[in-house]
Design a protein around this motif. Sequence first.
Motif, PDB file in Angstrom:
ATOM      1  N   GLY A   1      42.027  60.275 -22.037  1.00  0.00           N
ATOM      2  CA  GLY A   1      42.577  60.378 -23.388  1.00  0.00           C
ATOM      3  C   GLY A   1      44.045  59.977 -23.426  1.00  0.00           C
ATOM      4  O   GLY A   1      44.483  59.265 -24.341  1.00  0.00           O
ATOM      5  N   ALA A   2      44.813  60.407 -22.420  1.00  0.00           N
ATOM      6  CA  ALA A   2      46.234  60.040 -22.350  1.00  0.00           C
ATOM      7  C   ALA A   2      46.393  58.536 -22.166  1.00  0.00           C
ATOM      8  O   ALA A   2      47.273  57.914 -22.787  1.00  0.00           O
ATOM      9  N   ALA A   3      45.547  57.936 -21.343  1.00  0.00           N
ATOM     10  CA  ALA A   3      45.608  56.486 -21.141  1.00  0.00           C
ATOM     11  C   ALA A   3      45.280  55.747 -22.438  1.00  0.00           C
ATOM     12  O   ALA A   3      45.940  54.766 -22.795  1.00  0.00           O
ATOM     13  N   THR A   4      44.288  56.231 -23.162  1.00  0.00           N
ATOM     14  CA  THR A   4      43.926  55.610 -24.434  1.00  0.00           C
ATOM     15  C   THR A   4      45.066  55.731 -25.438  1.00  0.00           C
ATOM     16  O   THR A   4      45.431  54.748 -26.106  1.00  0.00           O
ATOM     17  N   LEU A   5      45.662  56.903 -25.535  1.00  0.00           N
ATOM     18  CA  LEU A   5      46.795  57.101 -26.437  1.00  0.00           C
ATOM     19  C   LEU A   5      47.968  56.212 -26.040  1.00  0.00           C
ATOM     20  O   LEU A   5      48.594  55.579 -26.900  1.00  0.00           O
ATOM     21  N   ALA A   6      48.271  56.143 -24.756  1.00  0.00           N
ATOM     22  CA  ALA A   6      49.372  55.288 -24.283  1.00  0.00           C
ATOM     23  C   ALA A   6      49.102  53.829 -24.623  1.00  0.00           C
ATOM     24  O   ALA A   6      50.030  53.092 -25.008  1.00  0.00           O
ATOM     25  N   ASN A   7      47.853  53.413 -24.516  1.00  0.00           N
ATOM     26  CA  ASN A   7      47.513  52.031 -24.860  1.00  0.00           C
ATOM     27  C   ASN A   7      47.631  51.766 -26.355  1.00  0.00           C
ATOM     28  O   ASN A   7      48.050  50.684 -26.766  1.00  0.00           O
ATOM     29  N   VAL A   8      47.278  52.730 -27.172  1.00  0.00           N
ATOM     30  CA  VAL A   8      47.457  52.584 -28.630  1.00  0.00           C
ATOM     31  C   VAL A   8      48.942  52.442 -28.949  1.00  0.00           C
ATOM     32  O   VAL A   8      49.346  51.573 -29.738  1.00  0.00           O
ATOM     33  N   LEU A   9      49.767  53.271 -28.326  1.00  0.00           N
ATOM     34  CA  LEU A   9      51.219  53.164 -28.536  1.00  0.00           C
ATOM     35  C   LEU A   9      51.747  51.830 -28.020  1.00  0.00           C
ATOM     36  O   LEU A   9      52.625  51.216 -28.638  1.00  0.00           O
ATOM     37  N   GLY A  10      51.201  51.371 -26.900  1.00  0.00           N
ATOM     38  CA  GLY A  10      51.592  50.064 -26.370  1.00  0.00           C
ATOM     39  C   GLY A  10      51.223  48.929 -27.316  1.00  0.00           C
ATOM     40  O   GLY A  10      51.999  47.982 -27.493  1.00  0.00           O
ATOM     41  N   LEU A  11      50.055  49.019 -27.943  1.00  0.00           N
ATOM     42  CA  LEU A  11      49.654  48.016 -28.944  1.00  0.00           C
ATOM     43  C   LEU A  11      50.638  48.010 -30.114  1.00  0.00           C
ATOM     44  O   LEU A  11      51.055  46.940 -30.581  1.00  0.00           O
ATOM     45  N   ARG A  12      51.009  49.200 -30.555  1.00  0.00           N
ATOM     46  CA  ARG A  12      51.986  49.298 -31.636  1.00  0.00           C
ATOM     47  C   ARG A  12      53.304  48.662 -31.227  1.00  0.00           C
ATOM     48  O   ARG A  12      53.891  47.884 -31.980  1.00  0.00           O
ATOM     49  N   ASP A  13      53.777  48.972 -30.024  1.00  0.00           N
ATOM     50  CA  ASP A  13      55.033  48.405 -29.535  1.00  0.00           C
ATOM     51  C   ASP A  13      54.965  46.881 -29.447  1.00  0.00           C
ATOM     52  O   ASP A  13      55.919  46.187 -29.807  1.00  0.00           O
ATOM     53  N   MET A  14      53.834  46.349 -28.973  1.00  0.00           N
ATOM     54  CA  MET A  14      53.693  44.892 -28.881  1.00  0.00           C
ATOM     55  C   MET A  14      53.689  44.254 -30.266  1.00  0.00           C
ATOM     56  O   MET A  14      54.271  43.185 -30.462  1.00  0.00           O
ATOM     57  N   MET A  15      53.052  44.907 -31.236  1.00  0.00           N
ATOM     58  CA  MET A  15      53.035  44.369 -32.597  1.00  0.00           C
ATOM     59  C   MET A  15      54.443  44.328 -33.175  1.00  0.00           C
ATOM     60  O   MET A  15      54.832  43.329 -33.797  1.00  0.00           O
ATOM     61  N   ILE A  16      55.205  45.377 -32.967  1.00  0.00           N
ATOM     62  CA  ILE A  16      56.590  45.414 -33.455  1.00  0.00           C
ATOM     63  C   ILE A  16      57.428  44.363 -32.729  1.00  0.00           C
ATOM     64  O   ILE A  16      58.233  43.663 -33.342  1.00  0.00           O
ATOM     65  N   PHE A  17      57.221  44.243 -31.432  1.00  0.00           N
ATOM     66  CA  PHE A  17      57.951  43.292 -30.593  1.00  0.00           C
ATOM     67  C   PHE A  17      57.602  41.849 -30.965  1.00  0.00           C
ATOM     68  O   PHE A  17      58.442  40.954 -30.871  1.00  0.00           O
ATOM     69  N   GLY A  18      56.375  41.608 -31.355  1.00  0.00           N
ATOM     70  CA  GLY A  18      55.934  40.270 -31.727  1.00  0.00           C
ATOM     71  C   GLY A  18      55.450  39.438 -30.559  1.00  0.00           C
ATOM     72  O   GLY A  18      55.341  38.218 -30.657  1.00  0.00           O
ATOM     73  N   GLY A  19      55.153  40.070 -29.442  1.00  0.00           N
ATOM     74  CA  GLY A  19      54.616  39.385 -28.273  1.00  0.00           C
ATOM     75  C   GLY A  19      53.494  40.221 -27.687  1.00  0.00           C
ATOM     76  O   GLY A  19      53.439  41.438 -27.883  1.00  0.00           O
ATOM     77  N   TYR A  20      52.598  39.553 -26.950  1.00  0.00           N
ATOM     78  CA  TYR A  20      51.427  40.250 -26.431  1.00  0.00           C
ATOM     79  C   TYR A  20      51.221  39.938 -24.961  1.00  0.00           C
ATOM     80  O   TYR A  20      51.506  38.835 -24.502  1.00  0.00           O
ATOM     81  N   CYS A  21      50.729  40.921 -24.253  1.00  0.00           N
ATOM     82  CA  CYS A  21      50.453  40.814 -22.820  1.00  0.00           C
ATOM     83  C   CYS A  21      48.944  40.893 -22.614  1.00  0.00           C
ATOM     84  O   CYS A  21      48.317  41.880 -23.027  1.00  0.00           O
ATOM     85  N   PHE A  22      48.386  39.886 -21.999  1.00  0.00           N
ATOM     86  CA  PHE A  22      46.957  39.838 -21.724  1.00  0.00           C
ATOM     87  C   PHE A  22      46.485  41.081 -20.966  1.00  0.00           C
ATOM     88  O   PHE A  22      45.458  41.663 -21.287  1.00  0.00           O
ATOM     89  N   TYR A  23      47.237  41.490 -19.963  1.00  0.00           N
ATOM     90  CA  TYR A  23      46.837  42.613 -19.107  1.00  0.00           C
ATOM     91  C   TYR A  23      46.913  43.935 -19.864  1.00  0.00           C
ATOM     92  O   TYR A  23      46.047  44.795 -19.700  1.00  0.00           O
ATOM     93  N   CYS A  24      47.931  44.079 -20.696  1.00  0.00           N
ATOM     94  CA  CYS A  24      48.078  45.295 -21.503  1.00  0.00           C
ATOM     95  C   CYS A  24      46.966  45.369 -22.546  1.00  0.00           C
ATOM     96  O   CYS A  24      46.410  46.445 -22.790  1.00  0.00           O
ATOM     97  N   LEU A  25      46.656  44.233 -23.159  1.00  0.00           N
ATOM     98  CA  LEU A  25      45.560  44.211 -24.133  1.00  0.00           C
ATOM     99  C   LEU A  25      44.220  44.492 -23.456  1.00  0.00           C
ATOM    100  O   LEU A  25      43.360  45.169 -24.031  1.00  0.00           O
ATOM    101  N   THR A  26      44.058  43.999 -22.240  1.00  0.00           N
ATOM    102  CA  THR A  26      42.820  44.256 -21.502  1.00  0.00           C
ATOM    103  C   THR A  26      42.640  45.753 -21.273  1.00  0.00           C
ATOM    104  O   THR A  26      41.564  46.307 -21.546  1.00  0.00           O
TER     105      THR A  26
END
Length: 131
Positions: free
Chosen positions: A90-115
């Motif tokens: 659950g913590a990993a899933t939440l951290a990944n959701v927050l990471g998706l939000r951060d990438m959207m704000i940043f305007g760049g995406y990481c293949f490995y993070c999205l995976t």
Amino acid sequence: MNMYRYIAFAMAAASAAAMLYVGLYQSRLVGRLICPIFGEGCEGVADASFARPFGIPDGYIGAVIYTVIIALLLAPPNRWVWTVLLVLSGAATLANVLGLRDMMIFGGYCFYCLTTALLSPVLLWSVWKLG
């Protein structure tokens, strides 16, 4: 091992490998990230300030969490192990959701993070099914 344990193991192993690779880049033990689809986006995201909570490369944090999950999946199953697996997944899933939000704000995406972000809900679901 039952089917859900195999699924959880595969999701955690793939995520651990992806995050270790990012962590190795973040600490410059790997000179360049090979980034399918997003070009230099992986390096941009890995070098962003949000990718170092408490000054620690998040790739290493993720790799450790997923490695602990793998170890727990190999442990004899019981209620305590399942509870810890559920909390970590659950913590990993939440951290990944927050990471998706951060990438959207940043305007760049990481293949490995999205995976890992795509795999983490599957990991959480498979751990839930173990209970």
